[in-house]
Design a protein around this motif. Structure first.
Motif: not given
Length: 146
Positions: A3, A39, A42, A78, A105, A107-109
């Motif tokens: 994202t 997160f 956004h 985070y 963001l 791979e969720d990092r």
């Protein structure tokens, strides 16, 4: 899966080392922005001093108690990868300061970038760039916060 969001540009000075160096103006890590807000909302959001926590060699601020609690439970989830250094520059073998307004963001990092162009190039082939940035981070002092 990734994202992305882009909201503006601020000046950057010097690469971030293995600890999170406080911003010289804000006095807080990542320019006083709440790392959890990237997160949840956004987008970068300025934290408030009443929600402050010390971790990784710097003070962090948050927009609310919930974000503070989430960060306390898992700061390595985070906090920006590479101690806030620019992800694309690292994939190319050198360190630049990441800009909290130019991020993705991945791979969720949370990954910061030095410029909009660097962000675009990184996201065009993010798997390869993540791998190379991970390899180069120890050489440049931008250790991933995994």
């Amino acid at each position: 899966m990734f994202t992305t969001a882009l909201l503006g540009v601020i000046s950057t000075a010097g690469a971030r080392p293995t600890i999170f160096v406080p911003d010289p103006i804000a006095g807080y890590a990542i320019g006083g922005h709440d790392p959890v807000a990237y997160f949840v909302d956004h987008k970068p959001r300025k934290g408030m001093s009443q929600f402050e926590f010390s971790w990784g060699g710097a003070d962090w601020v948050f927009v609310n108690q919930g974000n503070l609690a989430a960060f306390k439970q898992a700061p390595e989830v985070y906090a920006p990868l590479y101690a806030g250094c620019g992800g694309y520059a690292l994939s190319e073998g050198y360190a630049t300061a990441g800009n909290p307004f130019i991020f993705a963001l991945v791979e969720d990092r949370l990954v910061f970038f030095h410029s909009v162009v660097n962000r675009f190039l990184f996201l065009a082939n993010y798997e390869q760039h993540l791998e190379r940035a991970d390899e180069n981070a120890p050489k440049t002092g931008c250790i991933p916060s995994k």
